[in-house]
Design an enzyme around this catalytic site. Structure first.
Site, PDB file in Angstrom:
ATOM      1  N   TYR A  61      38.107  28.020  26.742  1.00 55.79           N
ATOM      2  CA  TYR A  61      37.443  27.852  27.877  1.00 55.79           C
ATOM      3  C   TYR A  61      37.093  26.513  27.711  1.00 55.79           C
ATOM      4  CZ  TYR A  61      37.812  32.758  29.715  1.00 55.79           C
ATOM      5  OH  TYR A  61      38.083  33.909  30.269  1.00 55.79           O
TER       6      TYR A  61
ATOM      7  N   GLY B  37      33.355  32.382  46.952  1.00 58.27           N
ATOM      8  CA  GLY B  37      32.469  31.986  47.866  1.00 58.27           C
ATOM      9  C   GLY B  37      32.759  32.681  49.274  1.00 58.27           C
TER      10      GLY B  37
HETATM   11  N1  LIG Z   1      41.107  37.595  30.406  1.00 57.65           N
HETATM   12  C1  LIG Z   1      41.464  36.632  31.263  1.00 57.65           C
HETATM   13  O1  LIG Z   1      42.359  36.291  31.223  1.00 57.65           O
HETATM   14  C2  LIG Z   1      40.359  35.979  32.111  1.00 57.65           C
HETATM   15  C3  LIG Z   1      40.788  35.127  33.231  1.00 57.65           C
HETATM   16  C4  LIG Z   1      39.834  34.599  34.195  1.00 57.65           C
HETATM   17  C5  LIG Z   1      38.500  34.777  33.909  1.00 57.65           C
HETATM   18  N2  LIG Z   1      38.230  35.680  32.823  1.00 57.65           N
HETATM   19  C6  LIG Z   1      36.617  36.031  32.783  1.00 57.65           C
HETATM   20  O2  LIG Z   1      36.195  36.634  33.725  1.00 57.65           O
HETATM   21  C7  LIG Z   1      35.144  35.960  34.122  1.00 57.65           C
HETATM   22  C8  LIG Z   1      35.061  35.995  35.807  1.00 57.65           C
HETATM   23  O3  LIG Z   1      36.028  35.543  36.551  1.00 57.65           O
HETATM   24  P1  LIG Z   1      35.906  34.064  37.297  1.00 57.65           P
HETATM   25  O4  LIG Z   1      34.770  33.242  36.708  1.00 57.65           O
HETATM   26  O5  LIG Z   1      37.259  33.574  37.062  1.00 57.65           O
HETATM   27  O6  LIG Z   1      35.877  34.389  38.666  1.00 57.65           O
HETATM   28  P2  LIG Z   1      34.951  35.075  39.566  1.00 57.65           P
HETATM   29  O7  LIG Z   1      33.922  35.859  38.635  1.00 57.65           O
HETATM   30  O8  LIG Z   1      35.612  35.937  40.392  1.00 57.65           O
HETATM   31  O9  LIG Z   1      34.022  34.101  40.199  1.00 57.65           O
HETATM   32  C9  LIG Z   1      33.351  33.070  39.419  1.00 57.65           C
HETATM   33  C10 LIG Z   1      32.632  32.347  40.816  1.00 57.65           C
HETATM   34  O10 LIG Z   1      31.745  33.182  41.684  1.00 57.65           O
HETATM   35  C11 LIG Z   1      30.593  32.602  41.934  1.00 57.65           C
HETATM   36  N3  LIG Z   1      29.677  33.574  42.115  1.00 57.65           N
HETATM   37  C12 LIG Z   1      29.322  34.387  41.334  1.00 57.65           C
HETATM   38  N4  LIG Z   1      28.333  35.380  41.570  1.00 57.65           N
HETATM   39  C13 LIG Z   1      28.413  35.000  42.738  1.00 57.65           C
HETATM   40  C14 LIG Z   1      27.443  35.625  43.942  1.00 57.65           C
HETATM   41  N5  LIG Z   1      26.589  36.776  43.751  1.00 57.65           N
HETATM   42  N6  LIG Z   1      27.461  35.204  45.099  1.00 57.65           N
HETATM   43  C15 LIG Z   1      28.114  34.133  45.384  1.00 57.65           C
HETATM   44  N7  LIG Z   1      29.191  33.544  44.544  1.00 57.65           N
HETATM   45  C16 LIG Z   1      29.100  34.045  43.429  1.00 57.65           C
HETATM   46  C17 LIG Z   1      30.407  31.707  40.938  1.00 57.65           C
HETATM   47  O11 LIG Z   1      29.846  30.509  41.632  1.00 57.65           O
HETATM   48  P3  LIG Z   1      28.967  29.396  40.815  1.00 57.65           P
HETATM   49  O12 LIG Z   1      29.862  28.653  39.789  1.00 57.65           O
HETATM   50  O13 LIG Z   1      28.397  28.364  42.062  1.00 57.65           O
HETATM   51  O14 LIG Z   1      27.637  30.099  39.992  1.00 57.65           O
HETATM   52  C18 LIG Z   1      31.624  31.448  40.103  1.00 57.65           C
HETATM   53  O15 LIG Z   1      32.009  30.187  40.045  1.00 57.65           O
HETATM   54  C19 LIG Z   1      35.243  34.415  33.548  1.00 57.65           C
HETATM   55  O16 LIG Z   1      33.985  33.541  33.659  1.00 57.65           O
HETATM   56  C20 LIG Z   1      35.537  34.599  32.390  1.00 57.65           C
HETATM   57  O17 LIG Z   1      34.850  34.840  31.517  1.00 57.65           O
HETATM   58  C21 LIG Z   1      39.209  36.167  32.057  1.00 57.65           C
END
Ligand SMILES: NC(=O)c1ccc[n+]([C@@H]2O[C@H](COP(=O)([O-])OP(=O)(O)OC[C@H]3O[C@@H](n4cnc5c(N)ncnc54)[C@H](OP(=O)(O)O)[C@@H]3O)[C@@H](O)[C@H]2O)c1
Length: 286
Positions: free
Chosen positions: A53, A217
């Site tokens: 990351y 969002g």
């Molecule tokens: N293993 C893998 O291959 C892999 C791949 C992708 C991700 N991941 C992990 O999974 C985690 C989560 O996935 P992701 O970050 O890609 O996507 P996600 O959790 O689906 O979406 C993240 C976004 O959601 C927004 N958000 C969070 N809570 C919210 C709420 N209650 N209301 C409105 N918006 C909200 C945040 O906005 P703001 O930025 O404005 O706060 C953030 O940018 C990652 O951070 C990472 O640790 C793992």
């Protein structure tokens, strides 16, 4: 705060995903640290990160360093916080993502993560993504070595299919504690892996549980049922999505990403949102 288990360790039923604080579009460090502190203030005891990351080639582990700094500067007792990191994925610096599941790479990656996290043993180490050039058993076998050596306390895998989950469980002699796969209202094709984890009693960590950084969002405008039920409960559709995921099985522990304190403060409240059987059926069918 409701807890669920990863191995023998109780963690908050909602974790914090660290990725939005370190890849393209990331905020400044001050806002990231405030976001981590907000998660800890809210009772979150699981933080997901990875050495990959980051954006530029010369800042591998950007997110791990940020998480370590957030924990260090918080001021409270962080001994009960599980930091889950990953290795085997790389970012060469041109925006792409590559893989290296070789034993040599994973052994070196763990040493570097230990340094950045400032710990003697990593709480949960996850093999990030299968590398087709390396037999899966060989890559996962390194996790077994690391468990035996005490460098990692628990081992998990990510982006795995059911055969790979079974193979990893076998290679690790029953010590596989978690699987992290993509799962959200928009992406349900990891249902077989989720069901297998529920059957085997292995934690299932949905990644991008809100649909991913660019789409989270607009979840409500893309999924009417989630918006409708959110309106009924006077909560966000994101919170409904996380509560729906929690309802899938007791092994599910979503890790929504955040780069703002308000996002994680809203997400964590999903643990208190009770959805009725008819609502859950509607969301399942939507
Ligand atoms: N293993 C893998 O291959 C892999 C791949 C992708 C991700 N991941 C992990 O999974 C985690 C989560 O996935 P992701 O970050 O890609 O996507 P996600 O959790 O689906 O979406 C993240 C976004 O959601 C927004 N958000 C969070 N809570 C919210 C709420 N209650 N209301 C409105 N918006 C909200 C945040 O906005 P703001 O930025 O404005 O706060 C953030 O940018 C990652 O951070 C990472 O640790 C793992």
């Amino acid at each position: 705060m409701e807890t669920r288990r990863i191995g023998d360790i109780p963690v908050s039923a909602i974790g914090l995903g660290g990725m939005p604080m370190s890849i393209e579009g990331r905020p400044d460090e001050e806002r990231s640290v405030r976001t981590i502190h907000a998660a800890l203030d809210a009772g979150i005891t699981l933080i997901d990160t990875a050495d990959s990351y980051h954006i530029h080639a010369d800042e591998v582990g950007h997110n791990e360093s940020l998480i370590a700094e957030g924990l260090r500067s918080w001021g409270g007792d962080t001994s009960g916080v599980l930091v889950a990191t990953k290795g085997g994925h790389l970012r060469p610096g041109d925006g792409s993502w590559t893989v290296d599941g070789s034993a040599a790479h994973l052994r070196k990656a763990v040493e570097d993560s230990l340094q950045r996290l400032g710990v003697e043993a990593i709480g949960l180490y996850q093999y990030h993504r299968p590398d087709n050039r390396v037999p899966y058993a060989e890559s996962v076998g390194v996790l077994g070595e690391l468990l035996d050596a005490g460098k990692i306390r628990m081992a998990g895998i990510s982006n795995a299919n059911p055969d790979q989950i079974r193979e990893a469980q076998d290679v690790l002699g029953g010590r596989l504690v978690s699987v992290q796969n993509q799962y959200s209202p928009a992406f349900r094709s990891s249902q077989p892996e989720l069901d297998l984890c529920a059957e085997l009693g292995i934690a299932f960590l949905p990644w991008s549980p809100l649909g991913g950084i660019g789409s989270a969002g607009s979840l409500g405008s893309r999924f009417d049922a989630f918006q409708r039920i959110a309106d009924l409960h006077h909560v966000s559709p994101q919170r409904v999505a996380l509560a729906w995921e929690l309802s899938q099985a007791p092994v599910v522990i979503p890790i929504p990403g955040a780069s703002r304190p308000q996002s994680i403060e809203d997400s964590v409240l999903a643990v208190d949102l009770q959805l009725g059987p008819e609502e859950l059926a509607e969301l399942d069918a939507s």
